[in-house]
Design a protein around this motif. Structure first.
Motif, PDB file in Angstrom:
ATOM      1  N   PHE A 277     -10.023  -2.939   9.345  1.00 32.38           N
ATOM      2  CA  PHE A 277      -9.305  -3.087   8.076  1.00 32.38           C
ATOM      3  C   PHE A 277      -9.641  -1.926   7.137  1.00 32.38           C
ATOM      4  N   ALA A 278     -10.931  -1.582   7.044  1.00 31.30           N
ATOM      5  CA  ALA A 278     -11.337  -0.475   6.171  1.00 31.30           C
ATOM      6  C   ALA A 278     -10.747   0.846   6.650  1.00 31.30           C
ATOM      7  N   ALA A 279     -10.762   1.057   7.963  1.00 31.88           N
ATOM      8  CA  ALA A 279     -10.220   2.303   8.514  1.00 31.88           C
ATOM      9  C   ALA A 279      -8.728   2.427   8.241  1.00 31.88           C
ATOM     10  N   GLU A 280      -8.027   1.295   8.216  1.00 27.31           N
ATOM     11  CA  GLU A 280      -6.577   1.321   8.032  1.00 27.31           C
ATOM     12  C   GLU A 280      -6.149   1.300   6.567  1.00 27.31           C
ATOM     13  N   ASN A 281      -7.047   0.875   5.662  1.00 29.50           N
ATOM     14  CA  ASN A 281      -6.618   0.646   4.283  1.00 29.50           C
ATOM     15  C   ASN A 281      -7.360   1.429   3.213  1.00 29.50           C
ATOM     16  N   LEU A 282      -8.620   1.803   3.462  1.00 27.90           N
ATOM     17  CA  LEU A 282      -9.400   2.410   2.374  1.00 27.90           C
ATOM     18  C   LEU A 282      -8.766   3.714   1.883  1.00 27.90           C
ATOM     19  N   HIS A 283      -8.290   4.551   2.803  1.00 25.23           N
ATOM     20  CA  HIS A 283      -7.722   5.829   2.365  1.00 25.23           C
ATOM     21  C   HIS A 283      -6.405   5.627   1.613  1.00 25.23           C
ATOM     22  N   HIS A 284      -5.665   4.554   1.921  1.00 28.49           N
ATOM     23  CA  HIS A 284      -4.448   4.264   1.164  1.00 28.49           C
ATOM     24  C   HIS A 284      -4.797   3.865  -0.274  1.00 28.49           C
ATOM     25  N   ASN A 285      -5.821   3.040  -0.424  1.00 27.44           N
ATOM     26  CA  ASN A 285      -6.275   2.678  -1.770  1.00 27.44           C
ATOM     27  C   ASN A 285      -6.762   3.905  -2.524  1.00 27.44           C
ATOM     28  N   LEU A 286      -7.456   4.789  -1.821  1.00 20.15           N
ATOM     29  CA  LEU A 286      -7.950   6.011  -2.440  1.00 20.15           C
ATOM     30  C   LEU A 286      -6.800   6.882  -2.944  1.00 20.15           C
ATOM     31  N   ALA A 287      -5.775   7.034  -2.115  1.00 18.44           N
ATOM     32  CA  ALA A 287      -4.629   7.862  -2.496  1.00 18.44           C
ATOM     33  C   ALA A 287      -3.909   7.278  -3.716  1.00 18.44           C
ATOM     34  N   LYS A 288      -3.807   5.944  -3.765  1.00 18.42           N
ATOM     35  CA  LYS A 288      -3.132   5.298  -4.896  1.00 18.42           C
ATOM     36  C   LYS A 288      -3.906   5.489  -6.200  1.00 18.42           C
ATOM     37  N   LYS A 289      -5.229   5.482  -6.106  1.00 24.54           N
ATOM     38  CA  LYS A 289      -6.058   5.528  -7.303  1.00 24.54           C
ATOM     39  C   LYS A 289      -6.489   6.952  -7.681  1.00 24.54           C
ATOM     40  N   PHE A 290      -6.201   7.917  -6.799  1.00 25.90           N
ATOM     41  CA  PHE A 290      -6.682   9.283  -7.038  1.00 25.90           C
ATOM     42  C   PHE A 290      -6.054   9.841  -8.316  1.00 25.90           C
ATOM     43  N   PRO A 291      -6.866  10.486  -9.191  1.00 23.68           N
ATOM     44  CA  PRO A 291      -6.324  11.022 -10.451  1.00 23.68           C
ATOM     45  C   PRO A 291      -5.218  12.030 -10.193  1.00 23.68           C
ATOM     46  N   SER A 292      -4.131  11.894 -10.933  1.00 20.91           N
ATOM     47  CA  SER A 292      -2.985  12.776 -10.742  1.00 20.91           C
ATOM     48  C   SER A 292      -2.749  13.616 -11.984  1.00 20.91           C
TER      49      SER A 292
ATOM     50  N   MET B  36      -8.619  10.940  10.013  1.00 21.72           N
ATOM     51  CA  MET B  36      -8.727  12.019   9.043  1.00 21.72           C
ATOM     52  C   MET B  36      -7.377  12.242   8.404  1.00 21.72           C
ATOM     53  N   CYS B  37      -7.377  12.512   7.086  1.00 19.84           N
ATOM     54  CA  CYS B  37      -6.135  12.920   6.461  1.00 19.84           C
ATOM     55  C   CYS B  37      -6.433  14.076   5.519  1.00 19.84           C
ATOM     56  N   SER B  38      -5.442  14.922   5.324  1.00 18.15           N
ATOM     57  CA  SER B  38      -5.600  16.084   4.463  1.00 18.15           C
ATOM     58  C   SER B  38      -4.326  16.230   3.647  1.00 18.15           C
ATOM     59  N   VAL B  39      -4.464  16.282   2.326  1.00 18.53           N
ATOM     60  CA  VAL B  39      -3.295  16.340   1.461  1.00 18.53           C
ATOM     61  C   VAL B  39      -3.556  17.309   0.310  1.00 18.53           C
ATOM     62  N   TYR B  40      -2.510  17.583  -0.463  1.00 19.42           N
ATOM     63  CA  TYR B  40      -2.646  18.415  -1.655  1.00 19.42           C
ATOM     64  C   TYR B  40      -2.388  17.552  -2.884  1.00 19.42           C
ATOM     65  N   LEU B  41      -3.336  17.532  -3.816  1.00 16.22           N
ATOM     66  CA  LEU B  41      -3.188  16.792  -5.054  1.00 16.22           C
ATOM     67  C   LEU B  41      -3.787  17.617  -6.182  1.00 16.22           C
TER      68      LEU B  41
ATOM     69  N   ARG C  23     -14.326  -1.202  -4.066  1.00 19.79           N
ATOM     70  CA  ARG C  23     -14.223  -2.574  -4.574  1.00 19.79           C
ATOM     71  C   ARG C  23     -12.907  -3.207  -4.137  1.00 19.79           C
ATOM     72  N   GLN C  24     -11.812  -2.466  -4.282  1.00 21.80           N
ATOM     73  CA  GLN C  24     -10.497  -2.994  -3.923  1.00 21.80           C
ATOM     74  C   GLN C  24     -10.412  -3.309  -2.433  1.00 21.80           C
ATOM     75  N   THR C  25     -10.915  -2.396  -1.593  1.00 18.82           N
ATOM     76  CA  THR C  25     -10.864  -2.601  -0.144  1.00 18.82           C
ATOM     77  C   THR C  25     -11.672  -3.822   0.264  1.00 18.82           C
ATOM     78  N   ASP C  26     -12.837  -3.990  -0.346  1.00 19.39           N
ATOM     79  CA  ASP C  26     -13.672  -5.154  -0.039  1.00 19.39           C
ATOM     80  C   ASP C  26     -12.985  -6.440  -0.486  1.00 19.39           C
TER      81      ASP C  26
ATOM     82  N   PHE D 257     -12.559  12.058   5.333  1.00 18.94           N
ATOM     83  CA  PHE D 257     -13.102  11.697   6.645  1.00 18.94           C
ATOM     84  C   PHE D 257     -13.984  10.468   6.451  1.00 18.94           C
ATOM     85  N   ALA D 258     -14.028   9.581   7.432  1.00 19.84           N
ATOM     86  CA  ALA D 258     -14.828   8.370   7.255  1.00 19.84           C
ATOM     87  C   ALA D 258     -15.261   7.779   8.586  1.00 19.84           C
TER      88      ALA D 258
END
Length: 261
Positions: A28-43, A1-6, A62-65, A14-15
């Motif tokens: 691999f998905a557990a270790e990488n999907l949330h990092h891809n999400l954070a990079k792509k999240f609208p800022s 689980m991770c919780s951030v402010y954006l 798509r990126q994680t796969d 949560f996943a």
């Protein structure tokens, strides 16, 4: 689980990832999907945030796969692992659920009935993907694949997944279903779990089981945890243990999300 402010919003993630053919795709998905999400999240302050978040989730899956398949194909022998994925993204009071495969997310909402009594309502937040579903089977067959005994090529139980490179040419895809729901003060919790739980519990049964545990009397105190936190921790553990007791031969992973306003 991770919780951030954006974007001046509180964002929680949560996943659950349920692997098959090995644990490498789910890990691999557990270790990488949330990092891809954070990079792509609208800022920044942007219009159409809802549309942007949905696009972000689609791109993230798509990126994680693609990243996993690239790594899997470079191994000798080639990795053939695959994984389901059910992700819950909470942005302020809005919940986005993106899922592949047969792990599930359900919401418990407590409403007042006509006689003034409170009753629980179970809301499905995800959609299962298996090759017996008409739309899924048609896509697999159009891609040149077959469905035998309810499985892709008679082997794979799910029709969407991360990994499973050998089945991607047969119509198995990594495009998740997306659902969105706004939380209300009547919402109590979300159950996020793999299919091991739902093989022996219906969604309604799981929700009622958790409610019963939450309404029990005293709980054993633990330093650093509130009584509510202890109740939810106990409910989560008892739900998983009860699934095993009922004879589930599969692995059982459960995350219980408490909702508070």
């Amino acid at each position: 689980m991770c919780s951030v402010y954006l974007c001046r919003s509180r964002v929680s993630y949560f996943a659950v990832f349920d692997g098959h053919g090995g644990a490498r795709a789910s890990r691999f998905a557990a270790e990488n999907l949330h990092h891809n999400l954070a990079k792509k999240f609208p800022s920044g302050e942007k219009e159409n945030l809802d549309k942007l978040i949905k696009k972000c989730l689609l791109d993230t899956f798509r990126q994680t796969d693609e990243d996993f398949l690239k790594k899997a194909s470079s191994q000798k022998p080639v990795w053939k692992d695959g994984s389901t994925a059910t992700c819950v993204l909470v942005v302020d009071d809005m919940v986005y659920v993106a899922n592949l495969g047969d792990s599930r997310a359900v919401l418990c909402r407590v409403e007042a009935s006509a006689d003034g009594q409170k009753r629980s309502v179970t809301l499905a937040l995800s959609k299962e993907h298996n090759p017996t579903i008409y739309e899924e089977r048609m896509r697999i067959q159009r891609a040149g694949g077959t469905v035998r005994d309810g499985r892709v090529l008679g082997v794979l139980e799910v029709s969407r997944s991360i990994g499973d490179g050998q089945y991607k040419r047969c119509g198995v895809i990594s495009t998740p279903d997306l659902r969105r729901i706004q939380l209300t003060p009547n919402d109590r919790f979300i159950i996020l779990a793999c299919d091991g739980l739902f093989k022996v519990f219906s969604a309604d049964e799981a929700v009622k089981f958790v409610l019963n545990v939450l309404q029990e009397g005293t709980v054993e105190q633990k330093e650093g945890l509130t009584e509510d936190e202890l109740r939810f921790e106990s409910a989560c553990q008892q739900l998983a243990s009860e699934a095993v007791r009922r004879g589930c031969a599969d692995n059982v992973t459960v995350i219980l999300l408490s909702i508070g306003f």
